[in-house]
Design a protein around this motif. Structure first.
Motif, PDB file in Angstrom:
ATOM      1  N   LYS A  98       0.443  -1.006  -0.071  1.00  0.00           N
ATOM      2  CA  LYS A  98       0.365   0.326   0.494  1.00  0.00           C
ATOM      3  C   LYS A  98       0.827   1.324  -0.004  1.00  0.00           C
ATOM      4  O   LYS A  98       0.889   2.345  -0.754  1.00  0.00           O
ATOM      5  N   SER A  99       2.315   1.211   0.777  1.00  0.00           N
ATOM      6  CA  SER A  99       2.434   2.413   0.639  1.00  0.00           C
ATOM      7  C   SER A  99       3.359   2.843  -0.085  1.00  0.00           C
ATOM      8  O   SER A  99       3.836   3.584  -0.691  1.00  0.00           O
ATOM      9  N   THR A 100       3.230   1.204  -0.609  1.00  0.00           N
ATOM     10  CA  THR A 100       4.742   1.517  -2.228  1.00  0.00           C
ATOM     11  C   THR A 100       4.241   1.884  -3.343  1.00  0.00           C
ATOM     12  O   THR A 100       4.991   2.900  -3.831  1.00  0.00           O
TER      13      THR A 100
ATOM     14  N   PHE B 166       1.610  11.216   4.262  1.00  0.00           N
ATOM     15  CA  PHE B 166       2.903   9.969   4.454  1.00  0.00           C
ATOM     16  C   PHE B 166       2.495   9.409   5.974  1.00  0.00           C
ATOM     17  O   PHE B 166       2.317  10.063   7.255  1.00  0.00           O
ATOM     18  N   GLN B 167       2.979   8.307   5.941  1.00  0.00           N
ATOM     19  CA  GLN B 167       2.600   7.236   6.671  1.00  0.00           C
ATOM     20  C   GLN B 167       3.590   7.707   8.339  1.00  0.00           C
ATOM     21  O   GLN B 167       2.756   7.468   9.308  1.00  0.00           O
ATOM     22  N   TYR B 168       4.607   7.395   7.674  1.00  0.00           N
ATOM     23  CA  TYR B 168       5.645   7.806   8.805  1.00  0.00           C
ATOM     24  C   TYR B 168       6.268   9.803   8.486  1.00  0.00           C
ATOM     25  O   TYR B 168       7.382   9.412   7.468  1.00  0.00           O
TER      26      TYR B 168
ATOM     27  N   LEU C 155      -4.165   9.488   1.593  1.00  0.00           N
ATOM     28  CA  LEU C 155      -3.669   9.584   2.730  1.00  0.00           C
ATOM     29  C   LEU C 155      -3.131   8.298   3.294  1.00  0.00           C
ATOM     30  O   LEU C 155      -4.383   7.022   3.341  1.00  0.00           O
ATOM     31  N   ASP C 156      -1.740   8.098   3.955  1.00  0.00           N
ATOM     32  CA  ASP C 156      -1.400   6.571   4.009  1.00  0.00           C
ATOM     33  C   ASP C 156      -1.067   6.400   5.328  1.00  0.00           C
ATOM     34  O   ASP C 156      -0.536   6.913   6.271  1.00  0.00           O
ATOM     35  N   GLU C 157      -2.741   5.817   5.885  1.00  0.00           N
ATOM     36  CA  GLU C 157      -2.560   5.607   7.187  1.00  0.00           C
ATOM     37  C   GLU C 157      -2.680   6.329   8.381  1.00  0.00           C
ATOM     38  O   GLU C 157      -1.955   6.737   9.024  1.00  0.00           O
ATOM     39  N   THR C 158      -3.466   7.966   7.933  1.00  0.00           N
ATOM     40  CA  THR C 158      -2.991   9.031   8.236  1.00  0.00           C
ATOM     41  C   THR C 158      -4.124   9.030   9.553  1.00  0.00           C
ATOM     42  O   THR C 158      -3.744   9.465  10.992  1.00  0.00           O
TER      43      THR C 158
HETATM   44 MG   LIG Z   1       2.721   1.216   4.817  1.00  0.00          MG
END
Ligand SMILES: [Mg+2]
Ligand SMILES: Nc1ncnc2c1ncn2[C@@H]1O[C@H](COP(=O)(O)OP(=O)(O)OP(=O)(O)O)[C@@H](O)[C@H]1O
Lengths: 254, 487
Positions: free
Chosen positions: A40-42, A84-86, A169-172
Motif C-alpha cells: 500500500k505504501s509502496t 505520509f505514513q511516517y 492519505l497513507d494510514e493517517t
Molecule cells: Mg504502509
C-alpha cells in the motif's frame, strides 16, 4: 483523474507491485486496505515519485498527463498530495517558513500570484482551525518533537494549505485517538468537493464510518485482489484477510 | 526506467548547484605601492616607516620577526598544502595616495566604487543607520564611517595605523596582551608585518549604539594580508562587532594571517561576528586564500562576556580557532560557528575555551557542512584550571555531509584540573536525508531549494546569534555557496 494501468514496481530485485489497475475520478473517495507489507505504501510513494522504487512496466496518467515522467515536485504542482505514513522531522525549519515556500512554489508553478505575508498567515490560521491545531505550531520546526497524532494532523493541515486535486492519505488514521480521528475525518470532509479525489490507505473500517468511501479495494501480495463498496470494509473487519488469501490460493491451484 | 536517469539528473543538478561562481572575484585597477618582495628586517622597517609609527612599534615588530625566524610552521591541522615560500610574497601593498584621507571626499573614487560593488557603500548619507564601517583594502584602511557620532560617546573606532598615531598609549597597553607576539607561527608573522586593521575602544559604561564593522578586501596580487584587530570594552561597556571579507579570483594562493584580540573588562560584553567569504579557489582546487588566523578574547574582569560567531564559507584553507580565556569570575565565553566547505576546500576550525576564574561558563555550537571533495574538521579544546571552581561547558558539534566524496572530522580535547567542572559534549554526523528532501519535494519544493531549506534549518542556532542584517546576508551567502554542491 488518475488512471493506473498494469503498474509493476520493484525495489532491488523484489517485485512489490505486480500489476495494479485503478481508476479514480473527480469527486470520488477510494479506500485501499490490505495486510501489512502488501504494498500500500509502496503504491502511494510511487505515485508521489519516490525514487528508490523502480517502475518495471505499466503507466499512470494524472489528469491526462504521464505522471511517471514528472519530478516529485512537479506532481505536487499538478495537485498530487501524499500524507505520509511516517512524516519526517526537519529540524530548525519552521512550519511557517516551510509552508510559505511550498505554497508559493505551487502557486508559481500554476501561474498564480504568490501570497503576501499577511494573507499567508491568515490562511495558515484558517486551516489550522480546520484540524483544531494550536497556532503555536506555526513557529515550531516541521514535525520536530510532534507527538504521533500531531504529526498526522499536521499532514492534513498541510493538505488543506495546498488544496490538492488528489490526496493520498497513507494510514493517517493510525495512532489517532477517537477525537483526533473525528477531527481529521472532519477536515477531509470539509475539503472534499466534486473536483477533487482521495485515496485513503487504512487498516480500520472505523475511519470509513466518518469518511464514506465510494470504493474499497483490497491490496494483497502486490495486486488488487478485491474491489467493492463500503460494505467490503465491514466484511474485512469481521472476517480478516484469510478468505482472500484462500481464494487467491485456490485460484492459483486451478 | 527514468529512475536512473532521474538519479543522475539530480546528481548533476546538485553538482551544478554547488558550482556557482564566486561573485566577488573582480580586481580593482588601482595603482599600489608595495614593499619589495620578500621578508627581512628591512621589509619591516619599510612598513613601519611608511606608516609613521612610533619607535616602540618598530621594536615590537622586530622582536616578533626574530622570534618568527626561529619558529616552524605548524602542521598538526588536518589540512594539506604545498610549502609556502615566505620570501616570494609581498608584505605590504597600499592603494597609492599622498596622505591618508581626512574624510570620504578624499578617498579615491575607484576605491569607493569597489566597496560599493561589494555591497558596502561607504557614503554615510547612503548608509542605513546602525552600522559604522572601517574598510580595509590590501592591508590599508580606506575609510571609516560614523566616526563623529561615535566620538561624542567617547568611542574610538579607527584603523590601527591611526590608533597608533592618535592613541599610542592605548595600543601599547593592550597590543599583544591576549595574543603574544610569539604565540604561534602565524601570529608572530602577523606581529612582524601587520599593516593595518581596526581598533575599537568603548569607554566605561558605554553601550555602543551601532554595530561596528570592518570589511576586509585583498586586491593586489601576490600579496599577503596581515591585519590586526584590537577591541577593548572597558568596565560595563558593550559592543557588537562585525567582520566581512572577500578577495579577487586568482590562480595562485594568497596568504591571509590576521590576529584579533578582544579584551572585556569587568561587566563588559563583546560580541564578535564574522562572515568570511574569501575566494575559495576554483572547482579544481586552484587558487584561493590560505586563511590562517589567530583570534582570541580575554574576559579579564568579573562577569564579563565574549561571544564569537562565525560563518565560514570561503578560503581554500582555513585554520582558525577563536578562543576565550575566562579569567574573571562568573565570566562567559561563547563560540557559534557554521563552516561550509565545498570542492577542494579544507577547513580546520574550532575553538578553545579556557576556564580560569570561578563559575565560568562556556558554550560551543559548531555546525560543519561539507560538500564536494572538501574536508571539514572541528578542533576544540576545553581547559579547566585548578582554581576554576564550578566551571561549566556545553559543546555541541554537528557535521552535515552533502554527497559522498567529502569528509568531516571532530577532534575534541578536554583538560580538566578541577573536579567541580561540569562538561557536556554532544556530537552528531548526518547526511542530508533523502527522506527529508523527498518530503519537501512532495510539497512542491524542488531539490535545490529543499537542500537550502534543510541547511538553513541546520544552521539556525548559529544564525540567530548574528545581528539581523548579517544573518540575512549569511543565509544568502550559504545559499549561493550551496548552489551546485549536492550529489
Ligand atoms: Mg504502509
Ligand atoms: N526500501 C525498501 N527496501 C526493501 N524492501 C522494501 C522497501 N520498501 C518496502 N519494502 C517491502 O515492500 C513490501 C511492501 O511494503 P509497503 O510499505 O508498501 O507495505 P504496506 O502495505 O504499506 O504495509 P503496512 O500496512 O505495514 O504499512 C514489504 O514487504 C516491504 O518490506
Amino acid at each position: 483523474m488518475l488512471e493506473i494501468k498494469d503498474l509493476r514496481v520493484a525495489i532491488g530485485d523484489t517485485e512489490i507491485l505486480k500489476g495494479i489497475n485503478l481508476n479514480v475520478n473527480p469527486g470520488e473517495i477510494h479506500a485501499i486496505m490490505g495486510p501489512n507489507g502488501s504494498g500500500k505504501s509502496t503504491l502511494a510513494n510511487v505515485l508521489a515519485g519516490r525514487e528508490e522504487f523502480e517502475v518495471i512496466s505499466g503507466s499512470v496518467k494524472f489528469q491526462g498527463e504521464d505522471l511517471l515522467e514528472m519530478a516529485p515536485e512537479e506532481r505536487a504542482h499538478h495537485g498530487l498530495f501524499l500524507a505520509f505514513q511516517y512524516p519526517v522531522e526537519i529540524p530548525g525549519v519552521s512550519m511557517a517558513n516551510f509552508l510559505k515556500q511550498a505554497v508559493n512554489e505551487v502557486r508559481r508553478a500554476r501561474g498564480e500570484n504568490t501570497l503576501d505575508a499577511r494573507s499567508f498567515l491568515n490562511r495558515m490560521k484558517e486551516k489550522l482551525a480546520l484540524v483544531e491545531m494550536d497556532e503555536k505550531f506555526i513557529s515550531r520546526a516541521v514535525n520536530e518533537g510532534f507527538s504521533g497524532g500531531e504529526k498526522k494532523r499536521n499532514e492534513i493541515f498541510q493538505m488543506a494549505m495546498l488544496d490538492p486535486k488528489l490526496a493520498i492519505l497513507d494510514e493517517t488514521d493510525s495512532g489517532l485517538d477517537i477525537d483526533a480521528l473525528k477531527i481529521v475525518a472532519n477536515g477531509v470532509n470539509k475539503i472534499r468537493n466534486k473536483d477533487n479525489a482521495f485515496i485513503l490507505v487504512t487498516h480500520y473500517q472505523r475511519l470509513l464510518n466518518y469518511i464514506v468511501p465510494d470504493f474499497v479495494h483490497v491490496l494483497y501480495n502486490g495486486k488488487i485482489a478485491q474491489s467493492g463498496d463500503k460494505d467490503l470494509a465491514l466484511h474485512l473487519e469481521e472476517y480478516g484477510y484469510d478468505w482472500i488469501k484462500k481464494e487467491k490460493e485456490a485460484e492459483a491451484t486451478v | 526506467m527514468p529512475n536512473d536517469q532521474k538519479k543522475s539528473d539530480e546528481k548533476q543538478m546538485l553538482e551544478r548547484m554547488t558550482k556557482s561562481e564566486y561573485k566577488y572575484g573582480f580586481v580593482t585597477d588601482i595603482e599600489t605601492e608595495s614593499a619589495p618582495r620578500g621578508l627581512s628586517e628591512d621589509t619591516i622597517r619599510f612598513i613601519s616607516a611608511k606608516k609613521h609609527e612610533p619607535e616602540f612599534m618598530l621594536q615590537w615588530r622586530l622582536k616578533a620577526f626574530r622570534r618568527w625566524e626561529k619558529m616552524k610552521e605548524p602542521r598538526w591541522a588536518f589540512v594539506d598544502y604545498p610549502p609556502i615560500d615566505y620570501q616570494d610574497a609581498y608584505y605590504y601593498a597600499a592603494p597609492r595616495k599622498k596622505d591618508g584621507p581626512k574624510n570620504l571626499d578624499e578617498v579615491d573614487p575607484k576605491l569607493l566604487e569597489t566597496f560599493e560593488k561589494l555591497g558596502i557603500p561607504l557614503d554615510e548619507q547612503k548608509r542605513l543607520a546602525g552600522v559604522a564601517v572601517d574598510a580595509v583594502m590590501d592591508s590599508i584602511s580606506v575609510a571609516t564611517t560614523f566616526k563623529k557620532e561615535l566620538k561624542e560617546l567617547g568611542i574610538i573606532f579607527c584603523s590601527m595605523s591611526e590608533a597608533l598615531r592618535e592613541h599610542p598609549d592605548l595600543v601599547k597597553k593592550y597590543l599583544g596582551t591576549v595574543v603574544p607576539r610569539g604565540d604561534n607561527f602565524f601570529a608572530a608573522l602577523n606581529s612582524a608585518v601587520f599593516s593595518d586593521g581596526s581598533f575599537a575602544y568603548i569607554p566605561k559604561g558605554v553601550r555602543c549604539p551601532m554595530e561596528l564593522s570592518t570589511y576586509f578586501r585583498i586586491n593586489a596580487a601576490n600579496t599577503g594580508q596581515f591585519e590586526r584587530t584590537l577591541i577593548i570594552a572597558d568596565e560595563g561597556a558593550y559592543v557588537s562587532y562585525l567582520e566581512g571579507c572577500t578577495a579577487p579570483m586568482r590562480d595562485e594562493n594568497q596568504l591571509h594571517a590576521a590576529v584579533v584580540e578582544l579584551i572585556a573588562h569587568k561587566d563588559a560584553e563583546i560580541k564578535y561576528s564574522t562572515v568570511q567569504n574569501w575566494y575559495p579557489g576554483d572547482e579544481e582546487g586552484k587558487g584561493g586564500i590560505y586563511n590562517f588566523v589567530t583570534k582570541r578574547g580575554l574576559c579579564d574582569g568579573d562577569n564579563s562576556r565574549i561571544s564569537w560567531t562565525q560563518v565560514e564559507t570561503g578560503s581554500a584553507i582555513t585554520w582558525k580557532y577563536p578562543s576565550v580565556i575566562m579569567k574573571g569570575n562568573n565570566s562567559e565565553g561563547e563560540f557559534y560557528s557554521v563552516a561550509f566547505t565545498n570542492n577542494f576546500q579544507q577547513a580546520d576550525t574550532g575553538t578553545k575555551m579556557i576556564h580560569v576564574g570561578k563559575n565560568t561558563r562556556s558554550r560551543i555550537v559548531s555546525k560543519g557542512i561539507s560538500a564536494g571533495r572538501s574536508n571539514n574538521s572541528y578542533r576544540g579544546l576545553v581547559q579547566v584550571h585548578e582554581a576554576a571552581e564550578n566551571a561549566r561547558n556545553f559543546s555541541q558539534c554537528d557535521s552535515l555531509l552533502i554527497g559522498d566524496k567529502c569528509g568531516a572530522h571532530t577532534f575534541p580535547y578536554l583538560e580538566i584540573k578541577n573536579k567541580t567542572a561540569k562538561i557536556e559534549h554532544e556530537a552528531t554526523t548526518s547526511k542530508i536525508g533523502e527522506d527529508q528532501i523527498f518530503y519537501l519535494n512532495q510539497r512542491g519544493i524542488d531539490t535545490e531549494n529543499a537542500i537550502a531549506l534543510i541547511v538553513n534549518g541546520y544552521c539556525k542556532e548559529v544564525f540567530k546569534e548574528l545581528p539581523m542584517e548579517f544573518a540575512v546576508e549569511a543565509q544568502k551567502l550559504l545559499e549561493i555557496s550551496l548552489e551546485g554542491s549536492v550529489g
